[in-house]
Design a protein around this motif. Structure first.
Motif, PDB file in Angstrom:
ATOM      1  N   ASN A 486       0.883  -1.246   0.064  1.00 10.06           N
ATOM      2  CA  ASN A 486      -0.127   0.030  -0.259  1.00 10.06           C
ATOM      3  C   ASN A 486       0.940   1.462  -0.074  1.00 10.06           C
ATOM      4  N   SER A 520      -0.064   3.870   6.409  1.00 10.21           N
ATOM      5  CA  SER A 520      -1.390   4.552   5.957  1.00 10.21           C
ATOM      6  C   SER A 520      -1.489   6.018   6.405  1.00 10.21           C
ATOM      7  N   ASP A 523      -1.598   8.691   3.948  1.00  9.94           N
ATOM      8  CA  ASP A 523      -2.831   8.862   3.261  1.00  9.94           C
ATOM      9  C   ASP A 523      -3.560  10.208   3.557  1.00  9.94           C
TER      10      ASP A 523
END
Length: 895
Positions: A486, A520, A523
């Motif tokens: 990711n 993450s 993000d």
């Protein structure tokens, strides 16, 4: 004919532009000249800057008058685009020059305005400004000739001149503003001062500049201030801009910029209502980039191509045979139309907008201002140009960057070429990643994601401030990631985050560690609002709450942990990239914590009440002390909390499992503390310190409000009252907050013997110095003349004089300074020490002297040009604080 055209333009302006309508009313003399058909007379009148007015006022009025005159001439099709943008650019030069001269005269009266120059870039540099452009100068100075006060270093004087100049240009009042000023095109804006020594600027552009900076300097010119200094600078760096070798690498670099722009402004890419004329596919920016790419490739060998204006450059490229004549005509015709319609968009309300309105009525307004019947006619006019430019630009270079070589020797050579001093070590790191040494890189999907992002990732790391630290921290991050797919896919899709990532890896080990636990977190930085000032507590709390009534307590707490982690990470990044003042970030940290306390306490209380009911007439109250009470936290701050409850301590809850009030609220407070401090898979929140409660660690966790009041009146030590100066209620009803505030106010305002306060404070400070010495050279909290000394000084004055009794330490200092109870310089001392503390706790948590890039970041965050000047400023403010505290200590000794 001219009068008819101008009157038609005036009528359209009054009908469809609120901004121009206001200017027509305010500057009736110009409207009369225009109505009479006297375009030349109106221009002459609009160019006058009233020398009898203050410079900022005169410039604002002159800008408004010029904007009106040019708009009407443009709408009447009397002034061509080149004249309009040329007049606006010439006024920007003149206004910037006036602002620089006024700044120098104000700071050093009578001095010759020399040694300070503005280099115009972008549309200002190419004399193509639009109606609502900002300007993007680079400010340079010569330390040998710059006027400055005897006590100032030239670098400090240059920053002051630049700051005052920006205030003159950007301040708004009823007459409007002059120009917005954006200084972010200077070298490394996150770590450099806003005005650069000319030799340092030359060194940077000769050795370290990026391809996009070369493109920016195609349109550079010395525009204001000491123009000879500016032109000399440009002459020296000319070889940096115009290289004799064909530079096809520039295509990829600038094309990559365009891909990032298309990606970031995806909402304005599709043609139709809402289309972004500047950034959309086939729009203004792609016309400009098309010209600049070819200029960079060929301009090193052909000086005739070194022209700044876009349309001139396209014609020159066609004449030289580097561009087909038909393609040049397509681009020039489209560019002229786009800029004209862009002007219409900005004329409506003087907004810096480039997007066609989405609403039909607003789109019709723009069309009618241009002289068309409807918005659909405007779209039909633009559509073929957008399509043609988009196809031309797409054909330039649609390939992704080449993959990194697999061969070790070839890879090592490539790494050396992009900035790594030790390419062998980096080659070994990359080989380790490719061989799957890290668990997260052992799948085929992970290796594909790695290879897709590696070219840009390596380039970004090589260009970072500290490539060695960056690659080492990235290696450690990858080693700890449960999955890297990711992260790598995000960086591939959002390459603008690579710069943020490398900044974090180079300068913020705390944030790098956060990323290794939760990749993450990046993000949340995709949205540009991540770099805005956070809203108030209520708005943050609304984001933290789970609206689904069926959610469990753990789901609610996990949401808080997740979002608080993202918000704190983004706040830290704001410091790293220089987006916000650390004092503002400290307030953001505190608002996030307060929202978390509110939402966690609500959720835990609701579940507790489901089992044990409520205690009639009672409720939990949470009081914050220390930095949390003052509303300013660091990234590493814990929360100093005191739990109280209102009502009768002898009462009992009314639930299925009733508890006495004292037991009830002690258990509830324990659960709130656990909710705030226990880490789960979703992350951790805060460490909670409850030792400042009545009787300290030996006392109960929660006491009644009556007991709290009695303790403070009858048993509390002076140092506890000092701590109470920073008390603030965070949780409780309006009634409970009011009752608690009344108790605190009464305690703090009670009469005291001044000498007792001084003696107690001095003893407490001596105890701290003996048992808790500074942890390192950067510990501005505990060092002599640091924040603890300042806080003790303030608290003694608050209790002795009963003034400035507000929880925020900065506000208290300002109040006491204003009352003449503290020296004037302590307000500045507080802010510098606070900025330093907040930044250092993030980027140098061990409080030892860090690497040069981190030193530069800290200096920039503290608004100082370099580390040495920051250390000198810290020494000065610590001396001021020490003198103030010493006066109190001496009074205690004399007792």
């Amino acid at each position: 004919m001219t009068a008819a055209a101008l009157n038609g333009a005036l009528a359209r302006a009054e009908a469809h532009s609120p901004f121009l309508r206001k200017l027509i009313t305010r500057h009736a003399d110009l409207a009369d000249l225009l109505g009479a058909g006297d375009m030349a007379g109106a221009l002459a009148a609009a160019r006058i800057i009233d020398a009898n007015m203050p410079v900022p006022t005169a410039l604002r009025i002159a800008k408004a008058r010029l904007a009106l005159t040019l708009a009407i001439g443009d709408l009447a099709d009397i002034l061509p685009l080149e004249d309009v943008v040329g007049e606006l650019s010439a006024f920007a030069d003149l206004a910037l020059d006036h602002a620089i001269r006024e700044s120098i005269e104000t700071l050093t009266p009578g001095a010759e305005p020399r040694g300070f120059a503005a280099i115009a870039l972008g549309k200002h540099g190419s004399r193509e400004l639009n109606y609502s452009s900002d300007i993007d100068p680079i400010l340079i100075f010569d330390p040998e000739t710059l006027p400055h006060r005897q006590r100032d270093e030239p670098a400090e004087a240059a920053v002051r001149i630049a700051t005052r100049m920006m205030q003159t240009m950007q301040a708004r009042d009823g007459d409007g503003y002059v120009f917005r000023v954006d200084l972010r095109l200077r070298p490394n804006p996150e770590v450099t001062p806003i005005a650069l020594p000319v030799e340092a600027a030359i060194s940077y552009y000769e050795s370290s500049a990026l391809a996009w900076e070369r493109a920016a300097f195609i349109r550079a010119r010395a525009c204001s201030g000491d123009v000879a200094l500016g032109q000399g600078f440009l002459d020296v760096i000319k070889p940096f801009i115009w290289r004799r070798g064909l530079d096809f690498g520039a295509i990829s670099e600038i094309r990559g910029m365009s891909r990032r722009i298309r990606d970031h402004y995806a909402g304005g890419q599709a043609f139709g209502p809402g289309f972004d004329l500047k950034r959309g596919r086939g729009g203004i920016r792609e016309c400009e980039f098309f010209a600049q790419i070819h200029q960079l490739i060929h301009g090193g060998r052909d000086p005739a191509l070194r022209v700044p204006a876009t349309m001139d450059a396209l014609h020159a490229l066609a004449r030289a045979g580097h561009l087909e004549s038909d393609d040049a005509r397509i681009l020039v015709d489209a560019y002229r139309l786009y800029r004209t319609i862009e002007h219409r968009l900005q004329m409506v309300d003087d907004q810096q907008t480039h997007a066609l309105p989405r609403q039909a009525e607003a789109l019709d307004t723009v069309a009618k201002l241009h002289g068309l019947a409807s918005g659909q006619d405007l779209l039909a006019l633009l559509a073929p140009h957008v399509d043609a430019v988009g196809h031309l630009y797409d054909a330039l270079d649609s390939d992704r960057p080449d993959a990194l070589p697999q061969d070790a020797e070839a890879l090592e050579a490539m790494l050396a070429s992009v900035g790594f001093d030790d390419p062998l070590t980096v080659t070994q790191r990359i080989s380790g990643w490719r061989s799957g040494q890290a668990r997260c890189l052992r799948s085929a999907a992970a290796q594909d994601a790695l290879e897709a992002v590696l070219p840009r990732l390596v380039l970004a790391l090589g260009r970072s401030a500290d490539p060695v630290s960056a690659i080492n921290r990235l290696d450690g991050l990858i080693d700890r990631l449960p999955s890297a797919i990711n992260l790598f896919r995000l960086l591939e899709a959002r390459p603008q985050l690579l710069r943020v990532l490398t900044d974090i890896l180079c300068t913020a080990p705390t944030l790098a560690a956060d990323l290794s636990r939760r990749a993450s977190l990046l993000d949340g930085l995709i949205d540009a609002t991540a770099f805005d000032v956070l809203p108030d507590v209520a708005a943050i709390a609304a984001r933290l709450r789970v609206e689904d009534g069926r959610a469990s307590l753990e789901e609610r707490l996990d949401r808080v942990r997740q979002l608080v982690g993202e918000l704190r990470f983004a706040l830290g990044v704001q410091i790293v990239v220089g987006a916000s003042d650390p004092v503002s970030v400290a307030g953001g940290y505190a608002r996030v914590a307060e929202a978390a306390i509110l939402v966690v306490s609500e959720a835990v209380t609701a579940e507790f009440e489901a089992a044990h009911g409520k205690v009639p007439g009672s409720e939990l109250i949470i009081l914050a002390l220390g930095r949390m009470g003052g509303g300013e936290l660091t990234h590493a701050s814990d929360l100093d909390l005191v739990y109280l409850f209102s009502g009768d301590f002898a009462a009992e809850s009314d639930g299925a499992k009733p508890l006495g009030a004292t037991q009830y609220f002690n258990r509830l407070a324990q659960r709130v503390t656990a909710g705030l401090s226990v880490a789960t898979a979703a992350g951790a929140l805060y460490e909670v310190d409850t030792r400042l409660r009545p009787s300290g660690a030996q006392g109960p966790l929660v006491v009644s409000l009556d007991s709290f009041a009695r303790y403070q009146r009858e048993e509390a030590w002076t140092w506890e009252h000092m701590a109470l100066t920073r008390a603030r209620v965070l949780f409780g009803s309006a009634k409970a907050r009011s009752e608690t505030d009344a108790i605190i106010d009464a305690v703090l305002n009670q009469p005291r013997e001044p000498q007792d306060i001084v003696n107690a404070a001095a003893k407490m400070r001596a105890d701290i110095a003996a048992h808790k010495p500074p942890k390192g050279p950067l510990d501005v909290k505990l060092c002599d003349g640091g924040l603890v000394d300042l806080e003790f000084t303030v608290q003694v004055m608050q209790l002795v004089h009963r003034k400035g009794l507000v929880p925020n330490l900065g506000d208290a200092v300002d109040t006491l300074v204003g009352a003449g109870l503290l020296p004037q310089g302590l307000s500045d001392a507080y802010r510098l020490l606070s900025r330093f503390l907040v930044t250092v706790r993030l980027v140098a948590p061990d409080l030892e002297t860090p690497t040069a890039p981190i030193c530069a970041l800290i200096a920039r965050a503290c608004d100082r040009p370099d580390w040495e000047s920051l250390l000198a400023a810290l020494a000065d403010v610590r001396q001021s604080v020490s003198e103030s505290w010493q006066a109190i200590s001496d009074a205690a000794k004399g007792d």
